[in-house]
Design a protein around this motif. Sequence first.
Motif, PDB file in Angstrom:
ATOM      1  N   ALA A  62     -10.476 -18.227   0.412  1.00 49.92           N
ATOM      2  CA  ALA A  62     -10.957 -17.722  -0.874  1.00 49.92           C
ATOM      3  C   ALA A  62     -11.941 -18.702  -1.505  1.00 49.92           C
ATOM      4  CB  ALA A  62      -9.782 -17.496  -1.827  1.00 49.92           C
ATOM      5  N   VAL A  63     -12.839 -18.166  -2.318  1.00 47.96           N
ATOM      6  CA  VAL A  63     -13.803 -18.984  -3.050  1.00 47.96           C
ATOM      7  C   VAL A  63     -13.865 -18.496  -4.489  1.00 47.96           C
ATOM      8  CG1 VAL A  63     -15.226 -19.543  -1.024  1.00 47.96           C
ATOM      9  CG2 VAL A  63     -15.767 -17.528  -2.395  1.00 47.96           C
ATOM     10  N   ILE A  64     -14.328 -19.368  -5.363  1.00 49.23           N
ATOM     11  CA  ILE A  64     -14.528 -19.004  -6.755  1.00 49.23           C
ATOM     12  C   ILE A  64     -15.895 -18.339  -6.875  1.00 49.23           C
ATOM     13  CG2 ILE A  64     -14.751 -19.878  -9.119  1.00 49.23           C
ATOM     14  CD1 ILE A  64     -11.905 -20.099  -7.850  1.00 49.23           C
ATOM     15  N   SER A  65     -15.933 -17.218  -7.565  1.00 50.45           N
ATOM     16  CA  SER A  65     -17.180 -16.488  -7.785  1.00 50.45           C
ATOM     17  C   SER A  65     -17.234 -16.127  -9.268  1.00 50.45           C
ATOM     18  CB  SER A  65     -17.211 -15.229  -6.910  1.00 50.45           C
ATOM     19  OG  SER A  65     -18.378 -14.482  -7.155  1.00 50.45           O
ATOM     20  N   GLY A  66     -17.887 -16.977 -10.056  1.00 50.92           N
ATOM     21  CA  GLY A  66     -17.908 -16.773 -11.505  1.00 50.92           C
ATOM     22  C   GLY A  66     -16.517 -16.952 -12.072  1.00 50.92           C
ATOM     23  N   ASN A  67     -15.995 -15.918 -12.719  1.00 49.51           N
ATOM     24  CA  ASN A  67     -14.632 -15.959 -13.256  1.00 49.51           C
ATOM     25  C   ASN A  67     -13.649 -15.195 -12.393  1.00 49.51           C
ATOM     26  OD1 ASN A  67     -15.036 -17.601 -15.517  1.00 49.51           O
ATOM     27  ND2 ASN A  67     -15.761 -15.889 -16.741  1.00 49.51           N
ATOM     28  N   ASP A  68     -13.967 -15.048 -11.118  1.00 46.45           N
ATOM     29  CA  ASP A  68     -13.118 -14.318 -10.190  1.00 46.45           C
ATOM     30  C   ASP A  68     -12.798 -15.160  -8.963  1.00 46.45           C
ATOM     31  OD1 ASP A  68     -13.249 -11.978 -11.811  1.00 46.45           O
ATOM     32  OD2 ASP A  68     -15.180 -11.465 -10.904  1.00 46.45           O
ATOM     33  N   VAL A  69     -11.781 -14.726  -8.240  1.00 50.71           N
ATOM     34  CA  VAL A  69     -11.430 -15.318  -6.953  1.00 50.71           C
ATOM     35  C   VAL A  69     -11.830 -14.314  -5.886  1.00 50.71           C
ATOM     36  CG1 VAL A  69      -9.574 -16.146  -5.473  1.00 50.71           C
ATOM     37  CG2 VAL A  69      -9.467 -16.568  -7.914  1.00 50.71           C
ATOM     38  N   ALA A  70     -12.768 -14.682  -5.033  1.00 54.05           N
ATOM     39  CA  ALA A  70     -13.215 -13.812  -3.948  1.00 54.05           C
ATOM     40  C   ALA A  70     -12.402 -14.131  -2.698  1.00 54.05           C
ATOM     41  CB  ALA A  70     -14.707 -14.011  -3.685  1.00 54.05           C
ATOM     42  N   VAL A  71     -11.711 -13.119  -2.185  1.00 50.43           N
ATOM     43  CA  VAL A  71     -10.864 -13.300  -1.006  1.00 50.43           C
ATOM     44  C   VAL A  71     -11.509 -12.618   0.193  1.00 50.43           C
ATOM     45  CG1 VAL A  71      -8.757 -13.532  -2.385  1.00 50.43           C
ATOM     46  CG2 VAL A  71      -9.457 -11.265  -1.585  1.00 50.43           C
ATOM     47  N   THR A  72     -10.977 -12.887   1.365  1.00 49.30           N
ATOM     48  CA  THR A  72     -11.577 -12.386   2.603  1.00 49.30           C
ATOM     49  C   THR A  72     -10.987 -11.066   3.067  1.00 49.30           C
ATOM     50  OG1 THR A  72     -10.044 -13.695   3.918  1.00 49.30           O
ATOM     51  CG2 THR A  72     -12.152 -14.723   3.358  1.00 49.30           C
ATOM     52  N   TYR A  73     -10.193 -10.406   2.224  1.00 49.73           N
ATOM     53  CA  TYR A  73      -9.502  -9.180   2.617  1.00 49.73           C
ATOM     54  C   TYR A  73      -9.998  -8.003   1.787  1.00 49.73           C
ATOM     55  CZ  TYR A  73      -6.680 -12.782   4.647  1.00 49.73           C
ATOM     56  OH  TYR A  73      -6.290 -13.873   5.361  1.00 49.73           O
ATOM     57  N   SER A  74      -9.925  -6.810   2.369  1.00 47.68           N
ATOM     58  CA  SER A  74     -10.354  -5.600   1.659  1.00 47.68           C
ATOM     59  C   SER A  74      -9.267  -5.133   0.686  1.00 47.68           C
ATOM     60  CB  SER A  74     -10.643  -4.472   2.658  1.00 47.68           C
ATOM     61  OG  SER A  74      -9.428  -3.999   3.227  1.00 47.68           O
ATOM     62  N   LYS A  75      -9.688  -4.354  -0.280  1.00 44.86           N
ATOM     63  CA  LYS A  75      -8.743  -3.795  -1.247  1.00 44.86           C
ATOM     64  C   LYS A  75      -7.693  -2.941  -0.539  1.00 44.86           C
ATOM     65  CE  LYS A  75      -8.456  -1.310  -5.596  1.00 44.86           C
ATOM     66  NZ  LYS A  75      -9.208  -0.815  -6.757  1.00 44.86           N
ATOM     67  N   ASP A  76      -8.124  -2.143   0.427  1.00 48.18           N
ATOM     68  CA  ASP A  76      -7.176  -1.286   1.147  1.00 48.18           C
ATOM     69  C   ASP A  76      -6.116  -2.106   1.869  1.00 48.18           C
ATOM     70  OD1 ASP A  76      -8.347   1.061   0.276  1.00 48.18           O
ATOM     71  OD2 ASP A  76      -9.618   1.269   2.054  1.00 48.18           O
ATOM     72  N   MET A  77      -6.546  -3.182   2.519  1.00 44.86           N
ATOM     73  CA  MET A  77      -5.581  -4.028   3.227  1.00 44.86           C
ATOM     74  C   MET A  77      -4.590  -4.649   2.246  1.00 44.86           C
ATOM     75  SD  MET A  77      -6.231  -7.122   5.878  1.00 44.86           S
ATOM     76  CE  MET A  77      -4.921  -7.587   6.999  1.00 44.86           C
ATOM     77  N   ILE A  78      -5.079  -5.131   1.129  1.00 46.77           N
ATOM     78  CA  ILE A  78      -4.220  -5.770   0.137  1.00 46.77           C
ATOM     79  C   ILE A  78      -3.225  -4.775  -0.446  1.00 46.77           C
ATOM     80  CG2 ILE A  78      -4.238  -6.853  -2.154  1.00 46.77           C
ATOM     81  CD1 ILE A  78      -6.944  -8.183  -1.207  1.00 46.77           C
ATOM     82  N   LYS A  79      -3.680  -3.573  -0.734  1.00 43.55           N
ATOM     83  CA  LYS A  79      -2.799  -2.551  -1.296  1.00 43.55           C
ATOM     84  C   LYS A  79      -1.693  -2.153  -0.329  1.00 43.55           C
ATOM     85  CE  LYS A  79      -4.678   0.892  -3.442  1.00 43.55           C
ATOM     86  NZ  LYS A  79      -5.590   1.984  -3.847  1.00 43.55           N
ATOM     87  N   GLU A  80      -1.924  -2.300   0.969  1.00 44.10           N
ATOM     88  CA  GLU A  80      -0.939  -1.922   1.982  1.00 44.10           C
ATOM     89  C   GLU A  80      -0.037  -3.087   2.411  1.00 44.10           C
ATOM     90  OE1 GLU A  80      -0.373   1.214   2.977  1.00 44.10           O
ATOM     91  OE2 GLU A  80      -1.905   1.789   1.513  1.00 44.10           O
ATOM     92  N   ALA A  81      -0.236  -4.257   1.821  1.00 44.79           N
ATOM     93  CA  ALA A  81       0.567  -5.437   2.192  1.00 44.79           C
ATOM     94  C   ALA A  81       2.047  -5.196   1.904  1.00 44.79           C
ATOM     95  CB  ALA A  81       0.077  -6.660   1.412  1.00 44.79           C
ATOM     96  N   PRO A  82       2.922  -5.894   2.620  1.00 46.43           N
ATOM     97  CA  PRO A  82       4.357  -5.756   2.352  1.00 46.43           C
ATOM     98  C   PRO A  82       4.663  -6.021   0.879  1.00 46.43           C
ATOM     99  CG  PRO A  82       3.987  -7.110   4.296  1.00 46.43           C
ATOM    100  CD  PRO A  82       2.646  -6.872   3.674  1.00 46.43           C
ATOM    101  N   ARG A  83       5.530  -5.235   0.303  1.00 48.60           N
ATOM    102  CA  ARG A  83       5.907  -5.397  -1.096  1.00 48.60           C
ATOM    103  C   ARG A  83       6.943  -6.496  -1.231  1.00 48.60           C
ATOM    104  NH1 ARG A  83       1.901  -4.285  -3.264  1.00 48.60           N
ATOM    105  NH2 ARG A  83       1.097  -2.201  -3.104  1.00 48.60           N
TER     106      ARG A  83
END
Length: 152
Positions: A62-83
């Motif tokens: 991950a890297v800092i991008s302005g006031n956000d954290v930019a990660v290397t994963y897609s939104k779809d992948m993150i949403k499907e991660a184990p709960r």
Amino acid sequence: MVNMQELQHIMEQDGNVVDREGGKIGKIGHVYLDDQSNEPEWVTASTGLFGTSESFVPLKGAVISGNDVAVTYSKDMIKEAPRVEADGHLSGSEEADLYNYYGLDYAGVGNAAGGPGAAGTTGAPKTVGPEAGIDETVRKEQIDTDGGDSRG
């Protein structure tokens, strides 16, 4: 590597977790520190309908991008991660499940035993460090992003 000071600043600015192209995944919920290294290892992002769920995202790469954290994963992948409950601590098995899902090597990451069942990851408060007046015993507990103590 993203450090806690950078993450603290971003959280104070109500930053988001975004993908590499800047697409919003969700608002930053909590930062989890490795029990052994005390370094930021995971961040949670508000996902789901109306941001009612929190998804764990590795900070590796991950890297800092302005006031956000930019990660290397897609939104779809993150949403499907184990709960996993964002309850202040990841057990070794929860952490291993997340590492496996994201295709990361768990064996050499922040624990002396080098494998599942070893030390996990602890949720960090929104504000940490000597300037915040929070000592290490409090730091080991999770405090929600509104600054309230979630220990009950």
